[in-house]
Write an enzyme that holds these catalytic residues in place. Structure first.
Site, PDB file in Angstrom:
ATOM      1  N   GLY A 192       0.821  -1.199   0.000  1.00 32.22           N
ATOM      2  CA  GLY A 192       0.000   0.000   0.000  1.00 32.22           C
ATOM      3  C   GLY A 192       0.855   1.248   0.000  1.00 32.22           C
ATOM      4  O   GLY A 192       1.936   1.276   0.599  1.00 32.22           O
TER       5      GLY A 192
ATOM      6  N   ILE B 150      -1.810  -9.774  -4.049  1.00 32.04           N
ATOM      7  CA  ILE B 150      -2.015 -10.432  -2.757  1.00 32.04           C
ATOM      8  C   ILE B 150      -3.276 -11.281  -2.786  1.00 32.04           C
ATOM      9  O   ILE B 150      -3.290 -12.424  -2.302  1.00 32.04           O
ATOM     10  CB  ILE B 150      -2.059  -9.394  -1.625  1.00 32.04           C
ATOM     11  CG1 ILE B 150      -0.668  -8.776  -1.433  1.00 32.04           C
ATOM     12  CG2 ILE B 150      -2.536 -10.017  -0.316  1.00 32.04           C
ATOM     13  CD1 ILE B 150      -0.618  -7.651  -0.417  1.00 32.04           C
TER      14      ILE B 150
ATOM     15  N   ASP C 230      -5.867  -8.163  10.992  1.00 29.42           N
ATOM     16  CA  ASP C 230      -4.445  -7.819  11.122  1.00 29.42           C
ATOM     17  C   ASP C 230      -4.258  -6.312  11.130  1.00 29.42           C
ATOM     18  O   ASP C 230      -3.195  -5.826  11.484  1.00 29.42           O
ATOM     19  CB  ASP C 230      -3.635  -8.434   9.978  1.00 29.42           C
ATOM     20  CG  ASP C 230      -2.136  -8.183  10.144  1.00 29.42           C
ATOM     21  OD1 ASP C 230      -1.619  -8.448  11.242  1.00 29.42           O
ATOM     22  OD2 ASP C 230      -1.505  -7.706   9.182  1.00 29.42           O
TER      23      ASP C 230
ATOM     24  N   HIS D 186      -0.830  -5.994  12.827  1.00 26.02           N
ATOM     25  CA  HIS D 186      -0.326  -5.569  11.515  1.00 26.02           C
ATOM     26  C   HIS D 186       1.016  -6.242  11.203  1.00 26.02           C
ATOM     27  O   HIS D 186       2.041  -5.581  11.023  1.00 26.02           O
ATOM     28  CB  HIS D 186      -0.193  -4.048  11.441  1.00 26.02           C
ATOM     29  CG  HIS D 186      -0.215  -3.537  10.029  1.00 26.02           C
ATOM     30  ND1 HIS D 186      -0.640  -2.275   9.701  1.00 26.02           N
ATOM     31  CD2 HIS D 186       0.130  -4.120   8.838  1.00 26.02           C
ATOM     32  CE1 HIS D 186      -0.544  -2.102   8.390  1.00 26.02           C
ATOM     33  NE2 HIS D 186      -0.071  -3.209   7.842  1.00 26.02           N
TER      34      HIS D 186
END
Length: 320
Positions: free
Chosen positions: A76, A152, A255, A279
């Site tokens: 990201g 992903i 997460d 995370h």
């Protein structure tokens, strides 16, 4: 003026860096106050420090007046796109496609399996010395919906296949066809959600996806369904999710959260049916070798004036 490259990995630890550039190590420091390794105005390629707070990552950007490339080590790039006004025109922003797919997909499956099979309850029972048997759902024969079918999302499906799921539905920004089947646009989510036993979020955070998982989205999920978020926290409306969790209608494995990091007293910690990891989708032993290969490849392309990989946008263009 020198052509400087700022790297968050010591350059002597990266084999194969091309000649013709001056390499400097800068990762912001633990407290974010690390001194700059040189004049930011001389930096032409900035590889953004990994796992640092957003203010640290963007701190030198405004002074990098000759910058040509920003290379993130994350999939990201929302923390950088939020600061586009700090960048001079013509800067290519590249993400880390190819670095995090394996680790993030692993975690998506880990969270899914752990939640379905009741692993958090087993851990709590173990701590109390209690033999807690019971019946739990399997991933086999479940319908799985992947929201965000990029690299992903595709890697997640790769890992779902051996678990004998009944069906995988795929959703992305626009309709397309893959070797495994169709990818549906976001507009078809309302029809797909009621059929899914597991909904896995792996979409980037954009203006389109911010708050995508709102009260209406959650209400369309079937009773007993599991929401798994390995995307970004703000993709989910936390207040709406809390209402569903507290009612016990669905479960969640997260997460990422909004806010992040999650404050100690936040009600999400104690909500029923939720599993939270801090995370950790990307930072694994798989990260560093893949990150180094990406950096070397991109810098080699830069020196040889070849097209860069993973260009998300160019500042000053109509795409930015």
């Amino acid at each position: 003026m020198t052509a400087d490259v700022w790297l968050p990995i010591p350059p002597q630890e990266i084999d194969g860096l091309p000649e013709g550039l001056d390499y400097h190590f800068w990762d912001g420091g633990e407290d974010g106050g690390q001194e700059f390794p040189g004049d930011p105005a001389n930096c032409v390629v900035y590889v953004v420090p990994y796992m640092r707070r957003q203010p640290v990552k963007v701190r030198p950007l405004e002074q990098m007046r000759n910058l040509q490339v920003v290379q993130t080590l994350t999939a990201g790039v929302d923390d950088i796109t939020a600061q586009l006004s700090s960048l001079v025109p013509g800067v290519r922003l590249c993400n880390a496609r190819g670095v995090h797919e394996a680790s993030t997909a692993e975690l998506a499956l880990t969270l899914t399996l752990a939640s379905l099979r009741g692993v958090p309850g087993f851990v709590r029972a173990q701590q109390q010395g209690h033999w807690q048997s019971g019946f739990h759902p399997a991933l086999a024969d479940k319908n799985v919906l992947i929201v965000g079918y990029g690299a992903i999302g595709s890697a997640i499906e790769d890992r779902l296949v051996p678990f004998e799921v009944a069906r995988v539905a795929r959703v992305a920004r626009s309709r397309r066809t893959t070797a495994r089947g169709p990818v549906h646009p976001f507009t078809e989510l309302p029809a797909l959600l009621p059929e899914a036993d597991v909904v896995i979020l792996s979409t980037p955070l954009t203006e389109t996806t911010r708050g995508l998982v709102d009260a209406e989205f959650l209400a369309r999920m079937k009773d007993g369904a599991l929401l798994v978020n390995v995307a970004r926290g703000p993709v989910v409306d936390t207040k709406a999710l809390l209402m569903e969790l507290e009612g016990g209608r669905i479960g969640a494995a997260l997460d990422v959260t909004d806010p992040e990091p999650l404050p100690p007293a936040h009600p999400l910690w104690q909500a029923p049916g939720v599993l939270i990891s801090p995370h950790v989708g990307g930072p694994t032993s798989a990260f560093l070798p893949r990150a180094k290969r990406l950096v070397v490849d991109q810098l080699t392309r830069f020196v040889n004036r070849e097209p860069l990989r993973n260009v998300i946008l160019t500042t000053g263009s109509t795409d930015a």
